[in-house]
Design a protein around this motif. Structure first.
Motif: not given
Length: 456
Positions: A161-167, A356-377
């Protein structure tokens, strides 16, 4: 629902509840489950596994079998009737210019784009094997436009889903005058009949011989790569005469073998569009990090995080399991109360907003599972994989994760760390694959640091 919304689709009666009765009478009908050679077959997902067929008393008055394989899309039973209207591309051809993207492709992207157009025109199949950050999305624009120009219907699908939302916004920006539908589970906008569709691969199960061009992004991604039902649904969604484009940075070994045997046409791009090498991961031993988290015991990985925070460089911190991530999240808030960060997973209802907040540089870092391993920049980040030895992190997964760093043309470098409690074959294979691509790109003269003119 009007007649057009049934074109190229195959739906149960309950899914057609708003359709006109006259159209339902005209629709081709077939049972949800059929029998052949002593086996029951689900006509929606192709399941033939007896273990995934259960019998239960049914409202129809008999005991019905139903399919477990695609149960999450709604129950398909022996008494279910599937309704289908053949796809006749009953929409107006988009007005030129269909493609309004103003960027410029690199020479390698242009080569891939031309081969995609040729594949679309010949109604064949092709794999685009391009390293993470090569600019795969931009490469497919001309192929999509070529299909739309001749009145074809196009679907761009992904397992995630994340990839679709990015595309979706990127495709809409490139084709602003072309009606587009975005389909995924839980999308409140629902279905509309359009010449351009972006969908999760699960949604393809509701289509039948609909698309003149099917593009599947991230084909190696969970759950598509080992789900025969999703693969069946993808093939079912294509017209008999149609083009199929696969996109991935990490094709399966079977696909690689098919390429070597000339069974699968492929375009290989070993370099990113901006001409800089892929960041090669640094592998660091960090001891028993799980025990350290559970007992809140000082450990090498904390020094790693502290050092990274001192550099003032934003980063993604990947962990293999949600529970461990949430435990670490609480502990890090005690250790670094002045830092802005959060954690995200597939089960997080706020994950879109957090990304979106990470992309807007509102976080110093983001902890994640493999959900963000692909499809996001993200514009300028480093990457740390904590517990890279966990079996959740396959070779393909680690390659994709490493590919989150250095993607942007203005920030083409980054630091990637595989922090582990013992190197695995997956870790070694991922590093070896990244180095192989860099060597190949170097031999072909593609690592010259020349910046492409892609827009920011």
């Amino acid at each position: 629902m009007d007649g057009k919304e049934l074109y190229g689709r195959e739906l149960t009666r309950s899914e057609c509840r708003n359709a006109e009765e006259a159209l339902l009478i005209l629709a081709e009908k077939r049972p949800g489950l059929t029998s052949a050679n002593g086996k029951r077959i689900c006509n929606r997902c192709g399941n033939q596994d007896r273990k995934k067929m259960l019998a239960a008393p049914c409202a129809c008055g008999t005991t019905c079998f139903y399919c477990l394989s695609c149960l999450n899309m709604g129950k398909i039973k022996s008494c279910t009737v599937l309704h289908h209207l053949p796809e006749i591309n009953a929409f107006e051809r988009p007005i030129e210019p269909i493609l309004q993207w103003q960027g410029q492709l690199s020479s390698e992207q242009q080569r891939a784009s031309e081969e995609i157009v040729e594949t679309v025109q010949a109604e064949e199949t092709r794999l685009i094997w391009a390293v993470a950050g090569a600019g795969k999305t931009e490469m497919i624009f001309e192929g999509i436009a070529a299909c739309l120009r001749k009145g074809g219907r196009v679907c761009l699908a992904s397992p995630r889903v994340d990839v679709c939302l990015e595309l979706a916004p990127r495709i809409k920006q490139a084709f602003p005058a072309v009606p587009m539908a975005l389909l995924y589970g839980g999308n409140e906008d629902g279905y509309s009949y359009t010449p351009l569709v972006i969908a999760t691969t699960h949604q393809l199960l509701r289509f039948r011989e609909a698309f003149d061009l099917l593009i599947i992004d991230e084909i190696d991604s969970f759950p598509y790569h080992d789900d025969l039902g999703l693969q069946f649904g993808a093939q079912k969604s294509r017209k008999k005469a149609s083009a199929l484009i696969y996109l991935t940075a990490t094709p399966s070994q079977m696909m690689q073998n098919d390429i070597k045997r000339d069974k699968l046409a492929a375009t290989v791009l070993p370099a990113r569009y901006h001409g800089f090498a892929l960041p090669e991961p640094e592998c660091l031993w960090i001891g028993d990090w799980r025990k350290a988290i559970s007992k809140k015991k000082m450990a090498p990985f904390l020094k790693l995080i502290r050092r990274q925070l001192q550099t003032d460089r934003r980063f993604l911190l990947f962990l293999p399991h949600i529970q461990l991530m949430e435990e670490l999240d609480g502990w890090l808030r005690e250790l670094f109360p002045d830092k802005q960060f959060t954690c995200v997973s597939a089960s997080d209802p706020d994950r879109e907003e957090k990304v979106k907040k990470m992309r807007a540089e509102e976080y110093d870092f983001l902890m994640t599972t493999t959900i963000l391993e692909r499809g996001v920049t993200f514009r300028d980040i480093d990457v740390i994989v904590l517990g890279a030895e966990d079996r959740v992190f396959t070779e393909a997964s680690l390659v994709q994760i490493a590919g989150r760093a250095g993607r942007h043309k203005d920030y083409p470098t980054g630091w990637v760390c595989f922090a582990h409690y013992g190197e695995t074959k997956a870790i070694q294979g991922a590093v070896r694959q990244i180095r192989m691509m860099n060597r190949d790109a170097g031999r072909r003269g593609l690592l010259n640091g020349t910046m492409s003119l892609l827009p920011k």
